[in-house]
Motif scaffolding. Structure first.
Motif, PDB file in Angstrom:
ATOM      1  N   GLN A 198     -17.332  37.122  20.774  1.00 38.83           N
ATOM      2  CA  GLN A 198     -18.580  37.705  21.249  1.00 38.83           C
ATOM      3  C   GLN A 198     -19.720  37.339  20.308  1.00 38.83           C
ATOM      4  N   ARG A 240     -13.054  41.610  27.654  1.00 40.37           N
ATOM      5  CA  ARG A 240     -14.069  41.001  26.811  1.00 40.37           C
ATOM      6  C   ARG A 240     -13.597  39.630  26.348  1.00 40.37           C
ATOM      7  N   THR A 280     -21.499  40.931  31.005  1.00 42.15           N
ATOM      8  CA  THR A 280     -20.843  42.129  30.487  1.00 42.15           C
ATOM      9  C   THR A 280     -19.655  41.760  29.609  1.00 42.15           C
ATOM     10  N   SER A 281     -18.844  40.821  30.058  1.00 45.31           N
ATOM     11  CA  SER A 281     -17.661  40.437  29.287  1.00 45.31           C
ATOM     12  C   SER A 281     -18.024  39.764  27.972  1.00 45.31           C
ATOM     13  N   ALA A 291     -17.027  47.184  22.943  1.00 43.09           N
ATOM     14  CA  ALA A 291     -15.717  47.667  23.346  1.00 43.09           C
ATOM     15  C   ALA A 291     -15.660  49.192  23.358  1.00 43.09           C
ATOM     16  N   SER A 336     -20.773  43.193  26.176  1.00 46.63           N
ATOM     17  CA  SER A 336     -20.560  44.635  26.187  1.00 46.63           C
ATOM     18  C   SER A 336     -19.757  45.072  24.966  1.00 46.63           C
TER      19      SER A 336
END
Length: 351
Positions: free
Chosen positions: A183, A179, A280-281, A286, A284
């Protein structure tokens, strides 16, 4: 799909009077959503859905300068030129068979598949499915021109080059993705973090792409769609809306493969995997979300009807893809259908 009532074509004609984006950068999902609604037995709700959705949309942007065979490279990736691009592709599909236009432009546009969070290729996938399966009526040809024009205008390359050449299955490759550090940011800001994310290029390159076997590429693309839908069920709560595209983008490519030369299939899988992996990275979650509760027995038609009543375009799109996954298995796919229900829960209803 209901191809005799004319509802889909009427809806596309309505939508072509609006621009491909609104509020600065939000994609007009109308053409994708109405195609899914009609396909899954909800044609009667299309115009009512559009009556509400059109209140969000904006006018077609003013043209700037015509795109031509000589200057298209300079116009590629310029969102200000979207109306010029649509006019250019409208001319092309009037002069040549749509499959020829697609075959010429697909490899030119493919490096920019991540543009606008993959919405343009998703829009292409919906209309190509209709053209292949349900007929080549004029509004559908026009929709292909709009979709390709949007892709050309929003063409955006990722800040890191990846050529998947490993041994991992799609599910394994998705699980291995690291990730990004920051984010919950805008897509472009998140994608800019990829080069500095430890282990990201190696993880993205781990996918096994059978470059010399187009049939295996098709099967691997279908496996990627399935894995992404399942991943949404467990990790989509990182961002309920944007994580939808990790599944719908590869499904759009899967739908388009039959209309493309087979030599383009492998590079198409590589490109859409990289875009899906990037999103996704960035978005998404964790930790896995707890198992879905309270949904009851899942029946595909009922799940889609529930998504149609929910009304949000992303929920409709993901459910459409989840049903594709379920229909490819002999006894259905409860995890795929559960992912659609998860989207209904994560994304606010469009009332």
């Amino acid at each position: 799909m209901d191809t005799t009532s004319g509802i889909l074509d009427e809806a596309l004609e309505r939508l072509h009077t609006s621009g491909p984006e609104f509020r600065g950068f939000l994609a007009n999902h109308g053409p994708m959503a109405v195609e899914a609604l009609v396909r899954h037995g909800q044609a009667g709700s299309v115009h009512r859905w559009l009556d509400h959705y059109e209140t969000k949309l904006e006018d077609v942007p003013s043209p700037q300068d015509p795109v031509t065979d000589a200057n298209w490279q300079q116009a590629l990736g310029d969102p200000r030129r979207v109306t010029d691009w649509t006019a250019y592709f409208t001319r092309l599909v009037a002069e040549r068979p749509w499959r020829d236009v697609l075959a010429t432009w697909w490899p030119r546009l493919l490096p920019g598949i991540a543009g606008a969070a993959t919405h343009p290729v998703i829009r292409v996938g919906h209309v190509v499915r209709t053209l292949l399966e349900d007929g080549e009526e004029a509004p559908r040809i026009a929709e292909l021109a709009h979709a390709l024009g949007y892709w050309a205008a929003r063409h955006t390359t990722l800040p890191v080059t990846v050529r998947p050449s490993g041994t991992a299955s799609p599910a394994e490759a998705l699980a291995a993705l690291p990730r990004v550090a920051d984010q919950q940011v805008l897509p472009l800001d998140g994608l800019a973090q990829l080069p500095g994310t430890p282990g990201w290029p190696a993880a993205a390159e781990s996918l096994d792409v059978p470059y010399d076997d187009p049939d295996a590429v098709r099967d691997r693309t279908a496996a990627l769609v399935e894995a992404a839908v399942h991943h949404y069920l467990d990790h989509g709560h990182g961002h309920g809306v944007l994580m939808v595209h990790t599944a719908t983008a590869p499904n759009a490519v899967l739908r388009t493969l039959p209309a493309l030369p087979r030599e383009l299939w492998a590079v198409s899988l590589g490109a859409v995997w990289t875009a899906s992996a990037a999103i996704t990275s960035v978005y998404s979650a964790a930790e896995m979300q707890s198992p879905l509760e309270g949904a009851g027995p899942l029946v595909a038609e009922e799940v889609f009807e529930r998504s149609a009543r929910h009304g949000d375009e992303h929920v409709i799109k993901l459910t459409d893809t989840a049903l594709d996954v379920a229909n490819r298995t002999a006894d259905g796919d409860d995890r795929a259908l559960a992912a659609a229900v998860r989207a209904q829960q994560l994304i606010p209803a469009d009332s």
